[in-house]
Design an enzyme around this catalytic site. Structure first.
Site, PDB file in Angstrom:
ATOM      1  N   HIS A  90     -56.368  65.550  53.867  1.00  0.00           N
ATOM      2  CA  HIS A  90     -56.124  66.785  54.639  1.00  0.00           C
ATOM      3  C   HIS A  90     -57.433  67.488  55.004  1.00  0.00           C
ATOM      4  O   HIS A  90     -57.546  68.710  54.906  1.00  0.00           O
ATOM      5  CB  HIS A  90     -55.217  67.749  53.863  1.00  0.00           C
ATOM      6  CG  HIS A  90     -53.774  67.358  53.882  1.00  0.00           C
ATOM      7  ND1 HIS A  90     -53.036  67.245  55.036  1.00  0.00           N
ATOM      8  CD2 HIS A  90     -52.924  67.039  52.874  1.00  0.00           C
ATOM      9  CE1 HIS A  90     -51.803  66.883  54.748  1.00  0.00           C
ATOM     10  NE2 HIS A  90     -51.698  66.735  53.447  1.00  0.00           N
ATOM     11  N   ASP A 117     -54.381  66.042  47.689  1.00  0.00           N
ATOM     12  CA  ASP A 117     -53.040  65.495  47.923  1.00  0.00           C
ATOM     13  C   ASP A 117     -53.032  64.630  49.181  1.00  0.00           C
ATOM     14  O   ASP A 117     -53.883  64.775  50.054  1.00  0.00           O
ATOM     15  CB  ASP A 117     -52.016  66.622  48.067  1.00  0.00           C
ATOM     16  CG  ASP A 117     -52.309  67.552  49.232  1.00  0.00           C
ATOM     17  OD1 ASP A 117     -51.397  67.853  50.015  1.00  0.00           O
ATOM     18  OD2 ASP A 117     -53.465  68.004  49.357  1.00  0.00           O
ATOM     19  N   GLU A 118     -52.054  63.752  49.257  1.00  0.00           N
ATOM     20  CA  GLU A 118     -51.765  62.968  50.454  1.00  0.00           C
ATOM     21  C   GLU A 118     -53.042  62.411  51.108  1.00  0.00           C
ATOM     22  O   GLU A 118     -53.339  62.696  52.265  1.00  0.00           O
ATOM     23  CB  GLU A 118     -50.968  63.821  51.451  1.00  0.00           C
ATOM     24  CG  GLU A 118     -49.611  64.236  50.902  1.00  0.00           C
ATOM     25  CD  GLU A 118     -48.785  65.049  51.865  1.00  0.00           C
ATOM     26  OE1 GLU A 118     -47.546  64.953  51.820  1.00  0.00           O
ATOM     27  OE2 GLU A 118     -49.366  65.796  52.677  1.00  0.00           O
ATOM     28  N   VAL A 119     -53.766  61.608  50.337  1.00  0.00           N
ATOM     29  CA  VAL A 119     -54.980  60.983  50.873  1.00  0.00           C
ATOM     30  C   VAL A 119     -54.550  59.753  51.669  1.00  0.00           C
ATOM     31  O   VAL A 119     -54.619  58.616  51.198  1.00  0.00           O
ATOM     32  CB  VAL A 119     -55.958  60.617  49.736  1.00  0.00           C
ATOM     33  CG1 VAL A 119     -57.291  60.148  50.320  1.00  0.00           C
ATOM     34  CG2 VAL A 119     -56.189  61.822  48.824  1.00  0.00           C
ATOM     35  N   PHE A 120     -54.096  60.019  52.881  1.00  0.00           N
ATOM     36  CA  PHE A 120     -53.553  58.955  53.715  1.00  0.00           C
ATOM     37  C   PHE A 120     -54.628  57.924  54.068  1.00  0.00           C
ATOM     38  O   PHE A 120     -55.787  58.271  54.301  1.00  0.00           O
ATOM     39  CB  PHE A 120     -52.962  59.534  55.008  1.00  0.00           C
ATOM     40  CG  PHE A 120     -51.835  60.505  54.775  1.00  0.00           C
ATOM     41  CD1 PHE A 120     -50.798  60.184  53.913  1.00  0.00           C
ATOM     42  CD2 PHE A 120     -51.800  61.733  55.420  1.00  0.00           C
ATOM     43  CE1 PHE A 120     -49.737  61.061  53.702  1.00  0.00           C
ATOM     44  CE2 PHE A 120     -50.755  62.617  55.225  1.00  0.00           C
ATOM     45  CZ  PHE A 120     -49.734  62.288  54.353  1.00  0.00           C
TER      46      PHE A 120
END
Length: 592
Positions: free
Chosen positions: A203, A259-262
């Site tokens: 993010h 969070d959410e380390v795509f």
């Protein structure tokens, strides 16, 4: 009788080695005086000796404590290593001394207070969209305190006044340094702990969208996540963290996101690292988190660290224990569904306890989780989410040996830096009030309802309909009521006029408008109604814009109007424009 030397204690063993004969009353009196004098000297010498021992012991203890805090079982480096060497020299970013001593006590500086025994209720302010003016926060903070909050989690993103090399990250409407200080003064005035949030892995679109930092992307095409293998990644994060922490010297905690380390592991550097080190995405994730924590631990002793937990859920207990991060960060377990059981959270809690974590945080949601383009907050949905979290809190002692430290009531304003706006903060305040009071009272009790209505100045709340009755007296209540009108009536009233009015469909169709012809007699049958509808909505929108401008900066006002008003009102505007042009033609033939 005179004084007597205690039996078994030779008179010659006084500390100063004075031997006095034991004969006669005069000699006895002289001996008493000398004895008292020698005892006094002995006491003084003992006190001096004790002070010296205490001083030496204190220095030794302080040194050992620093070593213990700075290094944990080789996590921060092998025994004897210098703490700063945890970060490779190529990744060290030189910072002015003032930027790396933010939590070291200075004259007049407030020392972070001990809040270890306080259960925190943090309200999340997501500033990557619709960041409110400070003048609005002046009105909001007293309400937060009244309703039961004791802290705020501020996700600044591009609203922070970055300086120097980082200035490119600033929004044109970013807060000033004076604004940041004012926010903290307001928080302190209303007994709200300020916790800054700095995303350090995923993010980070607000950073990686800039050409200057595109080379730090994990995957070249996507601006979501950092490449953890490029030395400049950690150097950049050290600089960002230093600037934010420098402006938050009162803060006890910092949140590092994560969070959410795509797309982690999809970049070529990551694939090469995993191949060389026989590792996986989890160990690679932990390596980067350890480096971030290493910087914070070395430079800001005593600063407590939080991180979102979703990436940790995928990593084994063994890897988590081996990393040692449990000594330096607390997981924030987030779950936003309306109905869930404590047993659904239990696997995560058990894992974290077995991994060495001692404290845990939870994260609920009062708005911003029911759709990326949601404009109106569903009250019942978010209340149920908090009721579910209450069950987890009550069950925690039997679920896992973890200390509950606090809960974050998230209020997402965008799903990511590129998405549209979710519900505006004034729209979400009734939901926030209900959720806070639910946590304070252990349920949405009659006492909680009375408090919500009293503080917000409302007559009643309809949970299933997500509506509130009464004029209201909370900050931004005008926006609340106006957005309710937009959400409930704008689209419907315009579509009804355009699609259901038979006269328009019969005598003023898109074909008539394209070829500029129409019968004035039939057009006049619907003209007055359409013109009145247009006039009413334009007047309403002018008032709405004025209210929005009191709370938000111009970019937010324009974006919200473009997304939620103009797609419908522009259709009516176009119809009125064509109507006025064609009726002036007095029934001429159609244009060819």
């Amino acid at each position: 009788m005179g004084s007597r030397v205690p039996e078994g204690f030779p008179p010659c063993h006084l500390s100063l080695g004075l031997v006095l004969p034991w004969s006669g009353a005069g000699h006895e009196m002289a001996f008493q005086r000398s004895h008292r004098l020698n005892l006094l000297r002995l006491v003084v010498l003992l006190l001096i000796a004790l002070a010296g021992i205490k001083f030496l012991f204190r220095d030794s203890f302080t040194l050992e404590l620093h070593k213990h805090v700075s290094k944990e079982s080789g996590f921060w480096g092998d025994t004897g290593d210098i703490v700063q060497d945890v970060i490779p020299q190529s990744q060290v970013l030189e910072l002015p001394e003032a930027k790396i001593t933010a939590l070291r006590q200075e004259p007049g500086q407030q020392v972070p207070r001990d809040v270890s025994a306080t259960e925190m209720r943090l309200v999340h302010l997501d500033l990557k969209g619709a960041a409110p003016r400070v003048s609005y926060l002046e009105q909001v903070f007293p309400f937060l305190s009244q309703l039961g909050a004791n802290g705020i989690l501020i996700e600044y993103e591009d609203m922070f006044p970055f300086k120097g090399e980082l200035e490119v990250l600033r929004s044109p409407y970013a807060y000033s340094e004076e604004d940041i200080e004012r926010i903290q003064q307001l928080a302190e005035q209303h007994k709200l702990e300020v916790v800054p949030l700095v995303q350090t892995f995923g993010h980070v679109e607000f950073i990686l969208k800039h050409e200057k930092y595109q080379h730090l992307r994990e995957v070249e095409r996507f601006p979501n996540s950092f490449n953890p293998h490029v030395p400049n990644t950690l150097a950049l994060l050290r600089s960002i963290l230093a600037q934010v922490i420098e402006k938050h010297r009162r803060s006890t905690w910092i949140h590092i996101g994560a969070d959410e380390v795509f797309h982690l592991g999809e970049g070529m550097d990551s694939k090469n690292w995993m191949s060389r080190n026989k590792g996986d995405v989890g160990t690679m994730f932990l390596k980067h988190i350890k480096e971030v924590l290493g910087f914070l631990s070395a430079q800001y002793w005593g600063l407590r660290v939080l991180m979102w937990d979703d990436m940790l859920r995928k990593i084994s207990v063994g890897a988590l224990r081996e990393s040692g991060i449990a000594k330096h960060v607390s997981p924030v377990v987030w779950f936003y569904a309306p109905d869930f059981e404590a047993e659904q959270i239990e696997p995560f809690l058990t894992k974290y306890a077995e991994s060495g974590f001692e404290a845990v945080w939870f994260a609920s949601a009062f708005k911003g989780t029911t759709g990326p383009a949601q404009t109106w907050t569903p009250l019942s949905y978010h209340l149920k989410n908090h009721l579910s979290w209450l069950k987890v809190m009550q069950a925690l002692p039997r679920l896992a040996p973890l200390r509950f430290q606090g809960i974050v009531l998230t209020g997402w304003q965008r799903y990511d830096h590129y998405s549209v706006l979710c519900e505006l903060l004034p729209v979400g305040i009734p939901s926030l009030a209900i959720c806070l009071q639910t946590l304070v009272n252990g349920g949405f009790t009659e006492e909680a309802k009375r408090k919500v209505l009293d503080v917000l100045g409302l007559e009643s709340v309809q949970l299933e309909q997500s509506t509130c009755e009464g004029r209201g007296a909370f900050p931004g209540v005008e926006i609340y009521h106006m957005v309710q009108q937009v959400n409930g009536h704008l689209r419907e009233s315009i579509l009804k006029a355009l699609e259901e009015e038979s006269a328009i469909k019969g005598w003023f169709s898109p074909y008539h408008r394209k070829h500029h012809f129409g019968n004035p007699r039939n057009m006049e049958s619907f003209g007055s109604k359409v013109l009145k509808l247009h006039e009413d909505w334009e007047s309403f929108v002018r008032d709405l814009r004025a209210q929005l401008e009191r709370v938000y900066f111009p970019d937010t006002v324009e974006e919200w109007m473009e997304e939620n008003v103009n797609p419908y009102l522009d259709q009516l505007r176009d119809l009125v424009r064509d109507y006025r042009a064609i009726i002036r033609l007095n029934g001429r033939p159609k244009a060819t």
